[in-house]
Design a protein around this motif. Structure first.
Motif, PDB file in Angstrom:
ATOM      1  N   LEU A  14       7.339  -0.098   0.810  1.00  0.00           N
ATOM      2  CA  LEU A  14       7.238  -1.208  -0.140  1.00  0.00           C
ATOM      3  C   LEU A  14       5.818  -1.327  -0.689  1.00  0.00           C
ATOM      4  N   ALA A  15       4.832  -1.301   0.198  1.00  0.00           N
ATOM      5  CA  ALA A  15       3.437  -1.408  -0.233  1.00  0.00           C
ATOM      6  C   ALA A  15       3.055  -0.230  -1.123  1.00  0.00           C
ATOM      7  N   HIS A  16       3.560   0.950  -0.786  1.00  0.00           N
ATOM      8  CA  HIS A  16       3.243   2.148  -1.565  1.00  0.00           C
ATOM      9  C   HIS A  16       3.794   2.041  -2.988  1.00  0.00           C
ATOM     10  N   SER A  17       5.021   1.564  -3.121  1.00  0.00           N
ATOM     11  CA  SER A  17       5.620   1.438  -4.451  1.00  0.00           C
ATOM     12  C   SER A  17       4.892   0.398  -5.296  1.00  0.00           C
ATOM     13  N   VAL A  18       4.403  -0.666  -4.665  1.00  0.00           N
ATOM     14  CA  VAL A  18       3.695  -1.718  -5.396  1.00  0.00           C
ATOM     15  C   VAL A  18       2.396  -1.187  -5.995  1.00  0.00           C
ATOM     16  N   TRP A  19       1.601  -0.459  -5.176  1.00  0.00           N
ATOM     17  CA  TRP A  19       0.333   0.001  -5.737  1.00  0.00           C
ATOM     18  C   TRP A  19       0.529   1.127  -6.750  1.00  0.00           C
ATOM     19  N   ASN A  20       1.635   1.874  -6.645  1.00  0.00           N
ATOM     20  CA  ASN A  20       1.950   2.848  -7.691  1.00  0.00           C
ATOM     21  C   ASN A  20       2.322   2.142  -8.993  1.00  0.00           C
ATOM     22  N   LEU A  21       3.004   0.999  -8.878  1.00  0.00           N
ATOM     23  CA  LEU A  21       3.295   0.189 -10.056  1.00  0.00           C
ATOM     24  C   LEU A  21       2.000  -0.280 -10.713  1.00  0.00           C
ATOM     25  N   PHE A  22       1.051  -0.750  -9.904  1.00  0.00           N
ATOM     26  CA  PHE A  22      -0.241  -1.172 -10.433  1.00  0.00           C
ATOM     27  C   PHE A  22      -0.942  -0.023 -11.157  1.00  0.00           C
ATOM     28  N   THR A  23      -0.872   1.166 -10.563  1.00  0.00           N
ATOM     29  CA  THR A  23      -1.524   2.328 -11.166  1.00  0.00           C
ATOM     30  C   THR A  23      -0.915   2.653 -12.521  1.00  0.00           C
ATOM     31  N   LYS A  24       0.409   2.626 -12.591  1.00  0.00           N
ATOM     32  CA  LYS A  24       1.088   2.929 -13.852  1.00  0.00           C
ATOM     33  C   LYS A  24       0.721   1.920 -14.930  1.00  0.00           C
ATOM     34  N   LYS A  25       0.566   0.643 -14.566  1.00  0.00           N
ATOM     35  CA  LYS A  25       0.273  -0.404 -15.542  1.00  0.00           C
ATOM     36  C   LYS A  25      -1.201  -0.435 -15.943  1.00  0.00           C
ATOM     37  N   SER A  26      -2.059   0.306 -15.241  1.00  0.00           N
ATOM     38  CA  SER A  26      -3.492   0.279 -15.535  1.00  0.00           C
ATOM     39  C   SER A  26      -3.797   0.979 -16.855  1.00  0.00           C
ATOM     40  N   ILE A  27      -5.013   0.789 -17.350  1.00  0.00           N
ATOM     41  CA  ILE A  27      -5.423   1.380 -18.626  1.00  0.00           C
ATOM     42  C   ILE A  27      -5.838   2.835 -18.431  1.00  0.00           C
ATOM     43  N   THR A 211      -5.715  -6.627  -9.596  1.00  0.00           N
ATOM     44  CA  THR A 211      -4.829  -5.594  -9.057  1.00  0.00           C
ATOM     45  C   THR A 211      -5.633  -4.456  -8.416  1.00  0.00           C
ATOM     46  N   ILE A 212      -6.866  -4.255  -8.856  1.00  0.00           N
ATOM     47  CA  ILE A 212      -7.736  -3.275  -8.200  1.00  0.00           C
ATOM     48  C   ILE A 212      -7.988  -3.680  -6.755  1.00  0.00           C
ATOM     49  N   LEU A 213      -8.344  -4.951  -6.549  1.00  0.00           N
ATOM     50  CA  LEU A 213      -8.599  -5.431  -5.192  1.00  0.00           C
ATOM     51  C   LEU A 213      -7.328  -5.391  -4.341  1.00  0.00           C
ATOM     52  N   LEU A 214      -6.210  -5.785  -4.946  1.00  0.00           N
ATOM     53  CA  LEU A 214      -4.950  -5.748  -4.219  1.00  0.00           C
ATOM     54  C   LEU A 214      -4.520  -4.310  -3.947  1.00  0.00           C
ATOM     55  N   GLY A 215      -4.728  -3.431  -4.927  1.00  0.00           N
ATOM     56  CA  GLY A 215      -4.418  -2.020  -4.731  1.00  0.00           C
ATOM     57  C   GLY A 215      -5.292  -1.391  -3.668  1.00  0.00           C
ATOM     58  N   GLY A 216      -6.566  -1.839  -3.607  1.00  0.00           N
ATOM     59  CA  GLY A 216      -7.473  -1.348  -2.574  1.00  0.00           C
ATOM     60  C   GLY A 216      -7.039  -1.738  -1.186  1.00  0.00           C
ATOM     61  N   LEU A 217      -6.255  -2.802  -1.090  1.00  0.00           N
ATOM     62  CA  LEU A 217      -5.696  -3.227   0.192  1.00  0.00           C
ATOM     63  C   LEU A 217      -4.363  -2.537   0.477  1.00  0.00           C
ATOM     64  N   LEU A 218      -3.492  -2.477  -0.538  1.00  0.00           N
ATOM     65  CA  LEU A 218      -2.140  -1.960  -0.334  1.00  0.00           C
ATOM     66  C   LEU A 218      -2.092  -0.445  -0.183  1.00  0.00           C
ATOM     67  N   ALA A 219      -2.893   0.287  -0.956  1.00  0.00           N
ATOM     68  CA  ALA A 219      -2.833   1.751  -0.904  1.00  0.00           C
ATOM     69  C   ALA A 219      -3.182   2.282   0.485  1.00  0.00           C
ATOM     70  N   PRO A 220      -4.366   1.965   1.022  1.00  0.00           N
ATOM     71  CA  PRO A 220      -4.651   2.428   2.391  1.00  0.00           C
ATOM     72  C   PRO A 220      -3.804   1.709   3.428  1.00  0.00           C
ATOM     73  N   GLY A 221      -3.476   0.431   3.153  1.00  0.00           N
ATOM     74  CA  GLY A 221      -2.656  -0.321   4.096  1.00  0.00           C
ATOM     75  C   GLY A 221      -1.299   0.313   4.292  1.00  0.00           C
ATOM     76  N   TYR A 223      -0.547   3.462   3.952  1.00  0.00           N
ATOM     77  CA  TYR A 223      -0.658   4.717   4.695  1.00  0.00           C
ATOM     78  C   TYR A 223      -1.024   4.471   6.154  1.00  0.00           C
ATOM     79  N   ILE A 224      -1.798   3.424   6.427  1.00  0.00           N
ATOM     80  CA  ILE A 224      -2.107   3.087   7.813  1.00  0.00           C
ATOM     81  C   ILE A 224      -0.833   2.701   8.561  1.00  0.00           C
ATOM     82  N   LEU A 225       0.040   1.934   7.908  1.00  0.00           N
ATOM     83  CA  LEU A 225       1.329   1.602   8.508  1.00  0.00           C
ATOM     84  C   LEU A 225       2.114   2.867   8.827  1.00  0.00           C
TER      85      LEU A 225
END
Length: 282
Positions: A14-27, A211-221, A223-225
């Motif tokens: 779930l966390a992985h899909s969320v930060w990929n969504l953020f990446t896709k929506k980025s500029i 979303t950068i700050l949230l992505g910085g938490l979710l992306a490694p988070g 993978y740590i899980l």
């Protein structure tokens, strides 16, 4: 332990899909992911400092494995940025996530002396089939396999498979937070040259700093899980289960990005869920 491992993997997906969504929506995908690495390095540094005293004397092979992990993660992040620059989330994400469950169990069995039952292999087939059905954009994937977007997405999947196998072994020498933190450093180094040449650093931070700050938490988070789950169960079972994130990603594409989906996507999601259930019984 089994239920805990499965729960960790589902949360990871779930966390992985969320930060990929953020990446896709980025500029600018490279700049966005570069900022995310900085955020992740700073956010998780205290956890690494806690782990450092517990690390004993690491042999040379352990450092080689850590370096290999950093390189593989670095190549992965570059390819990921490219794939989301030229492709859609609903096209790229399923292919990326579909490659790993096909390859990880094979390498897990061949290289790590792990085993998988017939039911487990059937489950993997269901998962992979469902993922590629989700990724089939208007039926083009199998007819246009040389498409650049598809090839890059497949390479991202290969990198995911590669670093998963290497990291499984590297966990024998380094704890999960330290290993993941090192991979973030590898990502940062890989992206820095490209980002420094770009003109979008200020704009990306101004528009997407939340979303950068949230992505910085979710992306490694995320993978740590996953690494924590790897400590509890074999990689050949755990890695395919993580692909439940493909279903999450598809739903996000439907309801957030308003991407067109058909009945085949629902069937594919059922196939993925059935595969996960089968895999869980092995």
């Amino acid at each position: 332990m089994f239920n805990l491992a499965v729960g960790l993997v589902i949360l990871s997906g779930l966390a992985h899909s969320v930060w990929n969504l953020f990446t896709k929506k980025s500029i600018n995908k490279n700049v966005f992911l570069w900022f995310c690495q900085w955020a992740a390095i700073l956010i998780f540094l205290p956890f690494v400092l806690v782990e450092l005293p517990t690390i004993g004397q690491v042999p040379f092979v352990g450092w080689l494995l850590l370096a290999a992990s950093m390189i593989l993660h670095g190549v992965y992040i570059l390819l990921l940025a490219k794939s989301y620059t030229i492709g859609d989330l609903s096209q790229v994400f399923p292919i990326i996530r579909g490659t790993s469950p096909l390859l990880v169990p094979i390498f897990g069995v061949l290289l790590l002396n792990e085993s998988l039952s017939l039911l487990g292999w059937i489950g993997i087939v269901c998962i992979v089939s469902g993922i590629f059905l989700i990724g089939e954009a208007k039926g083009r994937i199998f007819r246009k396999i040389v498409d650049k977007t598809i090839l890059i997405a497949l390479l991202v999947g290969v990198m995911t498979t590669s670093y998963t196998i290497v990291d499984k072994v590297t966990l024998q020498y380094f704890p999960s937070f330290t290993l993941n933190w090192a991979s973030n450093v590898g990502n940062l180094l890989a992206l820095t040259t490209i980002v420094m040449r770009s003109q979008g650093i200020r704009q990306e931070w101004k528009v997407n700093w939340k979303t950068i700050l949230l992505g910085g938490l979710l992306a490694p988070g995320s993978y740590i899980l996953f690494l924590k789950a790897l400590e509890l169960m074999p990689v050949s079972q755990i890695a395919p289960m993580r692909e439940i994130g493909t279903v999450f990603g598809t739903l996000m594409g439907v309801f957030i990005l308003h991407e067109r989906q058909g009945k085949g996507r629902i069937l594919a999601s059922v196939s993925i869920t059935a595969g996960i259930i089968m895999l869980a019984q092995t």
